[in-house]
Design a protein around this motif. Structure first.
Motif, PDB file in Angstrom:
ATOM      1  N   GLU A 123      40.505  19.964  13.587  1.00 40.64           N
ATOM      2  CA  GLU A 123      40.872  18.928  12.640  1.00 40.64           C
ATOM      3  C   GLU A 123      41.532  17.747  13.338  1.00 40.64           C
ATOM      4  N   ILE A 124      41.658  16.667  12.629  1.00 45.00           N
ATOM      5  CA  ILE A 124      42.435  15.512  13.074  1.00 45.00           C
ATOM      6  C   ILE A 124      43.454  15.247  11.980  1.00 45.00           C
ATOM      7  N   GLY A 125      44.716  15.146  12.371  1.00 41.63           N
ATOM      8  CA  GLY A 125      45.769  14.903  11.382  1.00 41.63           C
ATOM      9  C   GLY A 125      46.749  13.863  11.870  1.00 41.63           C
ATOM     10  N   PRO A 126      47.575  13.353  10.967  1.00 42.94           N
ATOM     11  CA  PRO A 126      48.520  12.289  11.302  1.00 42.94           C
ATOM     12  C   PRO A 126      49.701  12.792  12.120  1.00 42.94           C
ATOM     13  N   VAL A 127      50.087  11.997  13.127  1.00 40.35           N
ATOM     14  CA  VAL A 127      51.277  12.274  13.930  1.00 40.35           C
ATOM     15  C   VAL A 127      52.006  10.969  14.226  1.00 40.35           C
ATOM     16  N   PHE A 128      53.303  11.086  14.473  1.00 39.38           N
ATOM     17  CA  PHE A 128      54.129   9.963  14.903  1.00 39.38           C
ATOM     18  C   PHE A 128      54.483  10.142  16.373  1.00 39.38           C
ATOM     19  N   ALA A 129      54.552   9.035  17.097  1.00 40.58           N
ATOM     20  CA  ALA A 129      55.023   9.036  18.481  1.00 40.58           C
ATOM     21  C   ALA A 129      55.686   7.688  18.739  1.00 40.58           C
ATOM     22  N   HIS A 130      56.509   7.637  19.771  1.00 36.62           N
ATOM     23  CA  HIS A 130      57.083   6.349  20.176  1.00 36.62           C
ATOM     24  C   HIS A 130      55.967   5.393  20.579  1.00 36.62           C
ATOM     25  N   ALA A 131      56.157   4.115  20.295  1.00 39.17           N
ATOM     26  CA  ALA A 131      55.155   3.108  20.635  1.00 39.17           C
ATOM     27  C   ALA A 131      55.067   2.884  22.138  1.00 39.17           C
ATOM     28  N   GLU A 154      66.442   5.656  12.829  1.00 38.46           N
ATOM     29  CA  GLU A 154      66.108   4.434  12.100  1.00 38.46           C
ATOM     30  C   GLU A 154      65.968   3.246  13.053  1.00 38.46           C
ATOM     31  N   GLY A 155      64.893   2.481  12.887  1.00 42.37           N
ATOM     32  CA  GLY A 155      64.674   1.278  13.679  1.00 42.37           C
ATOM     33  C   GLY A 155      63.848   1.468  14.936  1.00 42.37           C
ATOM     34  N   GLU A 156      63.579   2.721  15.354  1.00 38.26           N
ATOM     35  CA  GLU A 156      62.737   2.935  16.534  1.00 38.26           C
ATOM     36  C   GLU A 156      61.313   2.467  16.219  1.00 38.26           C
ATOM     37  N   VAL A 157      60.633   1.923  17.220  1.00 36.56           N
ATOM     38  CA  VAL A 157      59.256   1.471  17.036  1.00 36.56           C
ATOM     39  C   VAL A 157      58.324   2.661  17.278  1.00 36.56           C
ATOM     40  N   LEU A 158      57.501   2.955  16.270  1.00 37.73           N
ATOM     41  CA  LEU A 158      56.640   4.129  16.296  1.00 37.73           C
ATOM     42  C   LEU A 158      55.176   3.752  16.141  1.00 37.73           C
ATOM     43  N   LEU A 159      54.330   4.697  16.485  1.00 35.43           N
ATOM     44  CA  LEU A 159      52.912   4.632  16.177  1.00 35.43           C
ATOM     45  C   LEU A 159      52.585   5.822  15.280  1.00 35.43           C
ATOM     46  N   LEU A 160      51.743   5.584  14.288  1.00 39.36           N
ATOM     47  CA  LEU A 160      51.199   6.635  13.440  1.00 39.36           C
ATOM     48  C   LEU A 160      49.703   6.644  13.692  1.00 39.36           C
ATOM     49  N   ALA A 164      42.005   9.373  17.696  1.00 40.54           N
ATOM     50  CA  ALA A 164      40.922  10.308  17.984  1.00 40.54           C
ATOM     51  C   ALA A 164      39.695  10.092  17.108  1.00 40.54           C
ATOM     52  N   ALA A 165      39.865   9.469  15.955  1.00 38.91           N
ATOM     53  CA  ALA A 165      38.746   9.170  15.056  1.00 38.91           C
ATOM     54  C   ALA A 165      38.273   7.730  15.243  1.00 38.91           C
ATOM     55  N   ASP A 166      38.743   7.091  16.319  1.00 36.65           N
ATOM     56  CA  ASP A 166      38.442   5.691  16.625  1.00 36.65           C
ATOM     57  C   ASP A 166      38.944   4.741  15.544  1.00 36.65           C
ATOM     58  N   GLN A 167      40.011   5.136  14.880  1.00 33.30           N
ATOM     59  CA  GLN A 167      40.663   4.279  13.889  1.00 33.30           C
ATOM     60  C   GLN A 167      41.837   3.563  14.540  1.00 33.30           C
ATOM     61  N   PRO A 168      42.188   2.372  14.052  1.00 38.80           N
ATOM     62  CA  PRO A 168      43.343   1.680  14.633  1.00 38.80           C
ATOM     63  C   PRO A 168      44.640   2.434  14.333  1.00 38.80           C
ATOM     64  N   VAL A 169      45.531   2.466  15.328  1.00 41.91           N
ATOM     65  CA  VAL A 169      46.836   3.087  15.113  1.00 41.91           C
ATOM     66  C   VAL A 169      47.686   2.128  14.282  1.00 41.91           C
ATOM     67  N   GLU A 170      48.678   2.687  13.615  1.00 41.78           N
ATOM     68  CA  GLU A 170      49.593   1.872  12.816  1.00 41.78           C
ATOM     69  C   GLU A 170      50.939   1.811  13.517  1.00 41.78           C
ATOM     70  N   ALA A 171      51.404   0.610  13.791  1.00 45.08           N
ATOM     71  CA  ALA A 171      52.746   0.433  14.345  1.00 45.08           C
ATOM     72  C   ALA A 171      53.704   0.283  13.169  1.00 45.08           C
TER      73      ALA A 171
END
Length: 158
Positions: free
Chosen positions: A72-80, A52-58, A27-34
């Motif tokens: 606000e914009i805050g960090p979240v995890f989701a499946h890749a 453990e071992g699931e591929v995620l995006l932060l 949402a802030a136009d920043q790259p997601v982290e895998a």
């Protein structure tokens, strides 16, 4: 405690997740982290903890609400990749029952209008208590330690 408050729990919207997965930007136009899950990361796509071992995006995500100083914009995890979503769509996430959370209340203008810390044993009672105030439009469940957005709760007609 018996009450007539009906509500709906919302995971991250599929369209928002699709955009993040497709563009690799948040949402802030920043790259997601895998990353590979270490296990226990709270997944906002399916409202459970990662294994453990699931591929995620932060990535950064703005919880639902009106524009204004409390937005606000805050960090979240989701499946890749796309997942089936929550086990019990619309109700408190079964996997997170018993997890202490903060329920932060918001009015229609997107301003904080109270909140409660609860131990997770009866989240429906705390939700009903907060929704007893007619000025409360929406609730956000928040992680107690980090303050991160977990899911939104809205009143339903009924």
């Amino acid at each position: 405690m018996t009450n007539s408050t009906t509500f709906h729990v919302h995971a991250l919207p599929a369209a928002a997740l699709d955009t993040v997965r497709r563009t690799g930007r948040d949402a802030a136009d920043q790259p997601v982290e895998a990353r590979l899950a270490g296990g226990g990361e709270p997944l906002r796509c399916c409202l459970r903890d990662a294994e453990e071992g699931e591929v995620l995006l932060l990535f950064g995500y703005p919880p639902p609400g009106a524009a204004g100083p409390y937005r606000e914009i805050g960090p979240v995890f989701a499946h890749a990749t796309a997942c089936p979503g929550p086990d019990s769509a619309g109700s408190h996430p079964p996997a997170w029952r018993g997890r202490p959370q903060v329920l932060r209340a918001y009015d229609r203008q997107g301003r904080i209008h109270g909140g409660r810390l609860h131990d997770g044993t009866d989240p429906e009672a705390v939700i009903a208590e907060l929704f007893a105030d007619p000025a409360v439009h929406q609730l956000h469940s928040r992680n107690v330690v980090y303050g991160c957005f977990m899911f939104a709760v809205e009143r339903t007609a009924g």
